[in-house]
Design an enzyme around this catalytic site. Sequence first.
Site, PDB file in Angstrom:
ATOM      1  N   ARG A  31      32.300   7.858   7.440  1.00  0.00           N
ATOM      2  CA  ARG A  31      33.312   8.750   8.002  1.00  0.00           C
ATOM      3  C   ARG A  31      34.427   7.905   8.632  1.00  0.00           C
ATOM      4  O   ARG A  31      34.157   6.884   9.266  1.00  0.00           O
ATOM      5  CB  ARG A  31      32.699   9.669   9.044  1.00  0.00           C
ATOM      6  CG  ARG A  31      31.655  10.577   8.434  1.00  0.00           C
ATOM      7  CD  ARG A  31      31.474  11.878   9.185  1.00  0.00           C
ATOM      8  NE  ARG A  31      30.361  12.607   8.590  1.00  0.00           N
ATOM      9  CZ  ARG A  31      30.456  13.361   7.504  1.00  0.00           C
ATOM     10  NH1 ARG A  31      31.618  13.491   6.905  1.00  0.00           N
ATOM     11  NH2 ARG A  31      29.401  13.989   7.016  1.00  0.00           N
ATOM     12  N   ASP A  32      35.660   8.335   8.428  1.00  0.00           N
ATOM     13  CA  ASP A  32      36.810   7.634   9.002  1.00  0.00           C
ATOM     14  C   ASP A  32      36.804   7.827  10.512  1.00  0.00           C
ATOM     15  O   ASP A  32      36.560   8.935  10.997  1.00  0.00           O
ATOM     16  CB  ASP A  32      38.103   8.177   8.393  1.00  0.00           C
ATOM     17  CG  ASP A  32      39.285   7.276   8.662  1.00  0.00           C
ATOM     18  OD1 ASP A  32      39.715   7.185   9.836  1.00  0.00           O
ATOM     19  OD2 ASP A  32      39.781   6.646   7.714  1.00  0.00           O
ATOM     20  N   ILE A  33      37.057   6.746  11.251  1.00  0.00           N
ATOM     21  CA  ILE A  33      37.042   6.841  12.719  1.00  0.00           C
ATOM     22  C   ILE A  33      38.299   7.510  13.271  1.00  0.00           C
ATOM     23  O   ILE A  33      38.342   7.878  14.434  1.00  0.00           O
ATOM     24  CB  ILE A  33      36.828   5.467  13.395  1.00  0.00           C
ATOM     25  CG1 ILE A  33      37.961   4.505  13.052  1.00  0.00           C
ATOM     26  CG2 ILE A  33      35.483   4.889  13.018  1.00  0.00           C
ATOM     27  CD1 ILE A  33      37.965   3.250  13.899  1.00  0.00           C
ATOM     28  N   ASN A  89      45.198   3.134  -0.773  1.00  0.00           N
ATOM     29  CA  ASN A  89      46.430   2.479  -0.343  1.00  0.00           C
ATOM     30  C   ASN A  89      46.395   1.040  -0.837  1.00  0.00           C
ATOM     31  O   ASN A  89      45.366   0.383  -0.761  1.00  0.00           O
ATOM     32  CB  ASN A  89      46.549   2.515   1.185  1.00  0.00           C
ATOM     33  CG  ASN A  89      46.616   3.920   1.730  1.00  0.00           C
ATOM     34  OD1 ASN A  89      47.196   4.802   1.117  1.00  0.00           O
ATOM     35  ND2 ASN A  89      46.013   4.142   2.875  1.00  0.00           N
ATOM     36  N   HIS A 102      39.352   0.060  -0.595  1.00  0.00           N
ATOM     37  CA  HIS A 102      38.610   1.241  -0.162  1.00  0.00           C
ATOM     38  C   HIS A 102      39.407   2.475  -0.536  1.00  0.00           C
ATOM     39  O   HIS A 102      40.620   2.417  -0.725  1.00  0.00           O
ATOM     40  CB  HIS A 102      38.338   1.214   1.349  1.00  0.00           C
ATOM     41  CG  HIS A 102      39.558   1.184   2.203  1.00  0.00           C
ATOM     42  ND1 HIS A 102      40.350   0.060   2.357  1.00  0.00           N
ATOM     43  CD2 HIS A 102      40.138   2.150   2.956  1.00  0.00           C
ATOM     44  CE1 HIS A 102      41.361   0.330   3.175  1.00  0.00           C
ATOM     45  NE2 HIS A 102      41.258   1.596   3.548  1.00  0.00           N
ATOM     46  N   HIS A 104      40.086   6.607   0.389  1.00  0.00           N
ATOM     47  CA  HIS A 104      39.983   7.697   1.349  1.00  0.00           C
ATOM     48  C   HIS A 104      39.716   8.980   0.575  1.00  0.00           C
ATOM     49  O   HIS A 104      40.377   9.247  -0.435  1.00  0.00           O
ATOM     50  CB  HIS A 104      41.301   7.881   2.112  1.00  0.00           C
ATOM     51  CG  HIS A 104      41.677   6.726   2.965  1.00  0.00           C
ATOM     52  ND1 HIS A 104      41.486   6.736   4.337  1.00  0.00           N
ATOM     53  CD2 HIS A 104      42.237   5.529   2.659  1.00  0.00           C
ATOM     54  CE1 HIS A 104      41.922   5.584   4.827  1.00  0.00           C
ATOM     55  NE2 HIS A 104      42.378   4.838   3.831  1.00  0.00           N
TER      56      HIS A 104
END
Length: 116
Positions: A31-33, A89, A102, A104
């Site tokens: 999970r993205d922080i 990105n 990575h 998203h």
Amino acid sequence: MTAPDCLFCKMAAKDIAADVIYEDDNLIAVRDINPAAPVHFLIIPRVHIDSLNQAGPEHTEMLGSIQLLASRLAHEEGIAAQGFRLVANCGNWGGQSIFHLHYHVLGGKPMGWPPE
């Protein structure tokens, strides 16, 4: 191959805590922080590749696995039916801030185009 000072290499090695939602021998999803959507997680290869610019033909299977895992986890997270966004990105102008390839996965709300 890993990079000793890389945040994502450290996450994959469990040297840094992360909210892991999936892992196998090649990929880890966390999970993205700092989530930009109600559902926001990252899919990270365990092998260190700075960005998509450094990926080569030898990474074809791994890159395909990322796509399939994104769809699988989107279903598990309940965002597949309404739609989700998959983003890699690449480079400074592309918005990359951590130089380890990575992806998203974002969903749970309508997304506009172009992205902001």
